[in-house]
Design a protein around this motif. Sequence first.
Motif, PDB file in Angstrom:
ATOM      1  N   VAL A  91       0.321 -18.395   0.105  1.00 30.33           N
ATOM      2  CA  VAL A  91      -0.393 -17.771   1.218  1.00 30.33           C
ATOM      3  C   VAL A  91      -0.333 -16.256   1.091  1.00 30.33           C
ATOM      4  O   VAL A  91      -1.329 -15.558   1.328  1.00 30.33           O
ATOM      5  CB  VAL A  91       0.203 -18.235   2.564  1.00 30.33           C
ATOM      6  CG1 VAL A  91      -0.407 -17.449   3.725  1.00 30.33           C
ATOM      7  CG2 VAL A  91      -0.004 -19.731   2.747  1.00 30.33           C
ATOM      8  N   ALA A  92       0.822 -15.736   0.709  1.00 29.76           N
ATOM      9  CA  ALA A  92       1.017 -14.288   0.614  1.00 29.76           C
ATOM     10  C   ALA A  92       2.092 -13.991  -0.416  1.00 29.76           C
ATOM     11  O   ALA A  92       2.970 -14.821  -0.676  1.00 29.76           O
ATOM     12  CB  ALA A  92       1.418 -13.706   1.972  1.00 29.76           C
ATOM     13  N   CYS A  93       2.019 -12.792  -1.001  1.00 29.68           N
ATOM     14  CA  CYS A  93       3.052 -12.356  -1.942  1.00 29.68           C
ATOM     15  C   CYS A  93       3.224 -10.851  -1.828  1.00 29.68           C
ATOM     16  O   CYS A  93       2.249 -10.094  -1.899  1.00 29.68           O
ATOM     17  CB  CYS A  93       2.698 -12.731  -3.381  1.00 29.68           C
ATOM     18  SG  CYS A  93       4.021 -12.336  -4.568  1.00 29.68           S
ATOM     19  N   GLY A  94       4.464 -10.410  -1.633  1.00 26.27           N
ATOM     20  CA  GLY A  94       4.750  -8.985  -1.586  1.00 26.27           C
ATOM     21  C   GLY A  94       4.640  -8.352  -2.961  1.00 26.27           C
ATOM     22  O   GLY A  94       4.837  -8.998  -3.988  1.00 26.27           O
ATOM     23  N   LEU A 106       4.115 -16.007   7.429  1.00 29.34           N
ATOM     24  CA  LEU A 106       4.471 -15.932   6.018  1.00 29.34           C
ATOM     25  C   LEU A 106       4.133 -14.578   5.416  1.00 29.34           C
ATOM     26  O   LEU A 106       4.846 -14.086   4.540  1.00 29.34           O
ATOM     27  CB  LEU A 106       3.767 -17.048   5.244  1.00 29.34           C
ATOM     28  CG  LEU A 106       4.234 -18.479   5.560  1.00 29.34           C
ATOM     29  CD1 LEU A 106       3.381 -19.495   4.807  1.00 29.34           C
ATOM     30  CD2 LEU A 106       5.712 -18.665   5.205  1.00 29.34           C
ATOM     31  N   HIS A 107       3.055 -13.942   5.865  1.00 28.84           N
ATOM     32  CA  HIS A 107       2.659 -12.664   5.277  1.00 28.84           C
ATOM     33  C   HIS A 107       3.659 -11.556   5.608  1.00 28.84           C
ATOM     34  O   HIS A 107       3.777 -10.583   4.862  1.00 28.84           O
ATOM     35  CB  HIS A 107       1.253 -12.267   5.732  1.00 28.84           C
ATOM     36  CG  HIS A 107       1.158 -11.880   7.170  1.00 28.84           C
ATOM     37  ND1 HIS A 107       1.204 -12.797   8.193  1.00 28.84           N
ATOM     38  CD2 HIS A 107       1.024 -10.662   7.757  1.00 28.84           C
ATOM     39  CE1 HIS A 107       1.090 -12.175   9.352  1.00 28.84           C
ATOM     40  NE2 HIS A 107       0.983 -10.880   9.113  1.00 28.84           N
ATOM     41  N   LEU A 108       4.384 -11.684   6.718  1.00 33.70           N
ATOM     42  CA  LEU A 108       5.401 -10.690   7.048  1.00 33.70           C
ATOM     43  C   LEU A 108       6.731 -10.998   6.374  1.00 33.70           C
ATOM     44  O   LEU A 108       7.456 -10.082   5.979  1.00 33.70           O
ATOM     45  CB  LEU A 108       5.610 -10.617   8.561  1.00 33.70           C
ATOM     46  CG  LEU A 108       4.497  -9.995   9.398  1.00 33.70           C
ATOM     47  CD1 LEU A 108       4.913  -9.934  10.864  1.00 33.70           C
ATOM     48  CD2 LEU A 108       4.147  -8.587   8.896  1.00 33.70           C
ATOM     49  N   ARG A 135       1.742  -3.683   4.937  1.00 34.07           N
ATOM     50  CA  ARG A 135       0.284  -3.578   5.023  1.00 34.07           C
ATOM     51  C   ARG A 135      -0.296  -4.655   4.122  1.00 34.07           C
ATOM     52  O   ARG A 135       0.128  -4.803   2.976  1.00 34.07           O
ATOM     53  CB  ARG A 135      -0.225  -2.206   4.572  1.00 34.07           C
ATOM     54  CG  ARG A 135      -1.767  -2.108   4.651  1.00 34.07           C
ATOM     55  CD  ARG A 135      -2.289  -0.829   4.048  1.00 34.07           C
ATOM     56  NE  ARG A 135      -1.862   0.351   4.798  1.00 34.07           N
ATOM     57  CZ  ARG A 135      -2.171   1.598   4.438  1.00 34.07           C
ATOM     58  NH1 ARG A 135      -2.896   1.816   3.343  1.00 34.07           N
ATOM     59  NH2 ARG A 135      -1.745   2.620   5.164  1.00 34.07           N
ATOM     60  N   THR A 136      -1.239  -5.407   4.640  1.00 34.32           N
ATOM     61  CA  THR A 136      -1.803  -6.512   3.879  1.00 34.32           C
ATOM     62  C   THR A 136      -3.073  -6.098   3.148  1.00 34.32           C
ATOM     63  O   THR A 136      -3.809  -5.221   3.594  1.00 34.32           O
ATOM     64  CB  THR A 136      -2.099  -7.719   4.786  1.00 34.32           C
ATOM     65  OG1 THR A 136      -3.022  -7.326   5.804  1.00 34.32           O
ATOM     66  CG2 THR A 136      -0.818  -8.244   5.427  1.00 34.32           C
ATOM     67  N   LYS A 168       5.383  -1.456   1.962  1.00 31.91           N
ATOM     68  CA  LYS A 168       5.411  -2.801   1.395  1.00 31.91           C
ATOM     69  C   LYS A 168       4.020  -3.427   1.453  1.00 31.91           C
ATOM     70  O   LYS A 168       3.623  -4.010   2.449  1.00 31.91           O
ATOM     71  CB  LYS A 168       6.413  -3.678   2.156  1.00 31.91           C
ATOM     72  CG  LYS A 168       6.438  -5.142   1.741  1.00 31.91           C
ATOM     73  CD  LYS A 168       6.629  -5.339   0.234  1.00 31.91           C
ATOM     74  CE  LYS A 168       7.989  -4.974  -0.251  1.00 31.91           C
ATOM     75  NZ  LYS A 168       8.191  -5.364  -1.690  1.00 31.91           N
ATOM     76  N   PRO A 169       3.258  -3.333   0.356  1.00 29.28           N
ATOM     77  CA  PRO A 169       1.994  -4.052   0.295  1.00 29.28           C
ATOM     78  C   PRO A 169       2.244  -5.552   0.167  1.00 29.28           C
ATOM     79  O   PRO A 169       3.147  -5.977  -0.549  1.00 29.28           O
ATOM     80  CB  PRO A 169       1.331  -3.499  -0.980  1.00 29.28           C
ATOM     81  CG  PRO A 169       2.162  -2.338  -1.412  1.00 29.28           C
ATOM     82  CD  PRO A 169       3.532  -2.571  -0.864  1.00 29.28           C
TER      83      PRO A 169
END
Length: 360
Positions: A35-38, A160-162, A330-331, A351-352
């Motif tokens: 879903v998301a990855c830093g 999850l994105h945070l 920031r996404t 943190k992108p």
Amino acid sequence: MDIQAAVVETAGGAFRIETLRIDPPGGDQLLVRIVACGVCHTDMVMRDGAAPVPFPAVFGHEGAGVVESVGPGVIGLAPGDHVLISFDSCGMCPACHDHEPGYCPEFVPRNFLGTLAPDQGGLWRGAHRVGSNIFGQSAFATRALAHQRNVQKVDPDLPLHLLAPLGCGIQTGAGTVLATLKVRPGQSIAILGAGAVGLAAVMAAKISGANRIALLDRHTHRLDLGRELGATETATSLDMLAGPFDYIIDTTGVPALLGPAVGLLAGRGTLALAGVYPPDPKVPVDASAMMSMGRRIIGVVEGGIDPQRFIPELIDHYRAGRLPMEKLVRTYPFTEIEQAVLDSETGAVIKPVLLMEQSA
């Protein structure tokens, strides 16, 4: 199945999204829909060839997503589970038994070399393998293969994105303060560098009850955020900091800061090295002052923590408002990975975090 993944072809190359084929999970692996990855500084270190990674390769090691299928050796995780992914370790060595898997002797092959066991799946471009299993995940992709040991199940109501950066950057900074140094109420700490690791250390120092929290960085907007998160003083150069400090954490990876930093330590103080350093750096240290004052220098990998124990603690702090991740993140759409990396390198963004869903 076919997936979209950001491939770096050679050292120093760009992140280019292309279609690859991913194997089914084998052994202890799980197939996770990312879903998301830093985006972490270490991703850039690997991209530039400063770590022993197998090019062409897919990086990304702060993945978060939903389990789609599991290998035959997986217990306690099932399709539909929401998970955060961290670094990999063997689970059998003394360091792993002591719940300090960052010091596992297999850390390099499992996290940088992308080593796969014969029964484990990977990534393919036609008939040719692409370097994968980086940090046991390679999560700059719409799907990734992770392992039971480096996956942490989380409640489905969590964003999850945070929370994706808990898998590396945030746990490194917070773990260094809370688990490795065990900072106590009333003690003092200086943190060199106000990126994600440094600002996580600031938040953790506030949680620990430190009464003096100094923060060093070149970017004033990062220092402003540091004060908002708990720093009691800030500086743009090391000579602006007045010691002594019980603890100093370096997150910059700049060897020139380390010698002067030792001079700012109190008696029995500790300098923790939590940055990524160039090969064979020379750091002049006054050995007599180290010995006579009982000072220490220690290395710290991933905060010195066990993710499966520590990530739940961080989530508790997040739920209680003590770890406001939303102030760092920031996404970006996955297709804008190059911009996200650039904004991280220039210091424009703390943190992108890449969002994969629209590319799935």
